[in-house]
Design an enzyme around this catalytic site. Structure first.
Site, PDB file in Angstrom:
ATOM      1  N   LYS A   1       0.764  -1.217  -0.177  1.00 28.78           N
ATOM      2  CA  LYS A   1       0.033   0.006   0.029  1.00 28.78           C
ATOM      3  C   LYS A   1       0.925   1.166  -0.141  1.00 28.78           C
ATOM      4  CE  LYS A   1       0.031  -0.160   5.194  1.00 28.78           C
ATOM      5  NZ  LYS A   1      -1.130  -0.672   6.122  1.00 28.78           N
TER       6      LYS A   1
ATOM      7  N   ARG B   1     -10.035   0.921  15.551  1.00 30.14           N
ATOM      8  CA  ARG B   1      -9.910   1.932  14.612  1.00 30.14           C
ATOM      9  C   ARG B   1     -11.046   1.413  13.296  1.00 30.14           C
ATOM     10  NH1 ARG B   1      -4.250   2.230  11.195  1.00 30.14           N
ATOM     11  NH2 ARG B   1      -5.053  -0.034  10.766  1.00 30.14           N
TER      12      ARG B   1
ATOM     13  N   TYR C   1      20.285  28.153   9.197  1.00 22.58           N
ATOM     14  CA  TYR C   1      18.863  28.975   9.538  1.00 22.58           C
ATOM     15  C   TYR C   1      19.031  28.865  11.064  1.00 22.58           C
ATOM     16  CZ  TYR C   1      17.004  29.167   4.850  1.00 22.58           C
ATOM     17  OH  TYR C   1      16.677  29.393   3.586  1.00 22.58           O
TER      18      TYR C   1
ATOM     19  N   MET D   1      15.488  22.996   2.672  1.00 18.95           N
ATOM     20  CA  MET D   1      14.629  22.485   1.692  1.00 18.95           C
ATOM     21  C   MET D   1      15.477  21.752   0.636  1.00 18.95           C
ATOM     22  SD  MET D   1      12.069  24.389  -0.987  1.00 18.95           S
ATOM     23  CE  MET D   1      10.819  24.819  -0.058  1.00 18.95           C
TER      24      MET D   1
HETATM   25  C1  LIG Z   1      -0.292  -1.861   6.796  1.00 19.94           C
HETATM   26  C2  LIG Z   1      -1.076  -3.092   6.982  1.00 19.94           C
HETATM   27  C3  LIG Z   1      -0.245  -4.177   7.445  1.00 19.94           C
HETATM   28  C4  LIG Z   1       1.196  -4.252   7.243  1.00 19.94           C
HETATM   29  O1  LIG Z   1       1.739  -3.758   8.691  1.00 19.94           O
HETATM   30  P1  LIG Z   1       3.427  -3.742   8.761  1.00 19.94           P
HETATM   31  O2  LIG Z   1       3.328  -2.988  10.106  1.00 19.94           O
HETATM   32  O3  LIG Z   1       3.787  -2.608   8.010  1.00 19.94           O
HETATM   33  O4  LIG Z   1       3.805  -5.169   8.652  1.00 19.94           O
HETATM   34  C5  LIG Z   1      -1.025  -5.403   7.838  1.00 19.94           C
HETATM   35  N1  LIG Z   1      -2.326  -5.404   7.876  1.00 19.94           N
HETATM   36  C6  LIG Z   1      -3.119  -4.236   7.708  1.00 19.94           C
HETATM   37  C7  LIG Z   1      -4.626  -4.232   7.952  1.00 19.94           C
HETATM   38  C8  LIG Z   1      -2.416  -2.942   7.552  1.00 19.94           C
HETATM   39  O5  LIG Z   1      -3.334  -1.972   7.258  1.00 19.94           O
END
Ligand SMILES: *Cc1c(COP(=O)(O)O)cnc(C)c1O
Length: 356
Positions: free
Chosen positions: A34, A130, A252, A300
């Site tokens: 993802k 969640r 800065y 930046m």
């Molecule tokens: C992102 C996610 C994972 C993977 O989690 P990691 O900590 O990156 O291994 C697994 N299950 C769900 C539902 C997630 O949202």
């Protein structure tokens, strides 16, 4: 010379890390890619894992569409499921598997006609609070799904809130809630942290994410202790060197003032590339093979480092911000964040270069 910033990507390490996950997994492991493959590139990650991954998991239908459009016919799990009726239709047409985490999603697909039933993963809220259906409501939702010819319940899943922490009390509680219940289909529970903890969990599909990219999922273990190898090395080069006298400030706000006469190296990287602006003085930066401390504020397009102890460093010397020489988890901890965020923040202006 073009701007020297590069994210070098070693895809053989992604495959290595996936194999580490597979060895720990009880059965299948869907590679979580993802958020643009945690910043590494969605299609590129799918491509690198195409011959090994049991399936892919993405956040949303749009990401699933991208993987299908790139020609991959693997199982694809959409972790947030469909947001509305139109997304149900798209997912059905492309053979995506959808999480159902809320009753609304079942209402959204009422009245639609799918050529083949959509594989559904029912998400249970076992304590993360969640997404997910409460355990007490699960049976009535399961009955609804099983009564719907458009849907096929394939897995029940849940997600852990504290799998990365040494204290296992709440992790064990969540795991017990899921394992002791009598579900009609096999389970999917583990993220990377749950997979790499001491005991493996009896489940049909695990969902490793961060470990695939070579970051440690566990607070108390480093990536190399877990045999994980970094996929991304964020590289740049020195574009200037100069001396400041003790007492002079750099950058800065003059937030850093030299305590000794100091040789300063200026590196072409900054928060415009995704290097964290809040990286503190002392954050490790590898210059010409030697670890040097960041000094002054991150700009930046530039950072400054103390290269007094690296006399060979000169304009053009190579610099690594994280990767094989600098553990991203160390950088992240100093910045008060996690490797996940640093990877995702690398901006589009950084060219991604495949090493192998
Ligand atoms: C992102 C996610 C994972 C993977 O989690 P990691 O900590 O990156 O291994 C697994 N299950 C769900 C539902 C997630 O949202």
């Amino acid at each position: 010379m073009t701007r020297p910033v590069r994210a070098l990507l070693k895809w053989s390490n992604l495959r290595h890390n996936y194999r580490v996950a597979k060895r720990r997994a009880a059965a299948l492991a869907y590679a979580v890619i993802k958020a643009n493959g945690y910043g590494h590139g969605l299609e590129a990650c799918a491509n690198a894992l195409a011959s090994e991954a049991d399936g892919f998991a993405v956040a949303c239908v749009d990401e699933g569409v991208r993987i299908r459009s790139a020609g991959f016919d693997h199982p694809i799990l959409v972790l947030q499921g469909a947001y509305n009726a139109e997304e149900w239709q798209v997912a059905a047409d492309l053979g995506l598997q959808l999480v159902v985490h809320h009753e609304q999603q079942l209402q959204d697909c009422q009245g639609l006609e799918f050529r083949y039933p959509v594989p559904v993963w029912l998400k249970i809220n076992s304590g993360m609070n969640r997404l997910g259906i409460r355990v007490d409501d699960a049976n009535s939702i399961i009955i609804q799904i099983e009564a719907n010819d458009n849907l096929q319940l394939v897995h029940v899943m849940s997600h852990f809130a504290t799998a990365d922490e040494a204290d296992d009390a709440f992790f064990t509680e969540q795991r017990q809630i899921m394992l002791k219940h009598d579900w009609p289909v096999p389970l999917s529970l583990s993220n990377s942290a749950a997979l790499m903890r001491d005991e493996s969990i009896a489940e049909a599909v695990s969902r490793p994410g961060i470990m695939l990219y070579g970051s440690s999922p566990l607070a108390e273990k480093t990536a190399s202790e877990l045999d994980l190898r970094p996929v991304m090395s964020l590289q740049s080069a020195l574009i200037s060197t100069h001396e400041v006298a003790a007492g002079e400030g750099v950058g800065y706000g003059h937030s850093w003032v030299a305590e000794r006469d100091t040789r300063v190296g200026v590196v072409a990287i900054g928060y415009g590339d995704g290097y964290p602006r809040h990286a503190p003085v002392g954050t490790p930066v590898n210059v010409a093979g030697v670890e040097c401390p960041l000094i002054g504020r991150v700009s930046m397009d530039m950072i400054t480092v103390d290269i007094t102890d690296v006399p060979t460093a000169q304009i053009g010397s190579s610099v690594q911000l994280w990767g094989e020489l600098v553990d991203i988890d160390r950088v992240a901890a100093l910045c008060g964040t996690i490797g996940y965020e640093l990877y995702c923040q690398v901006t589009p202006r950084v060219p991604r270069v495949t090493l192998q």
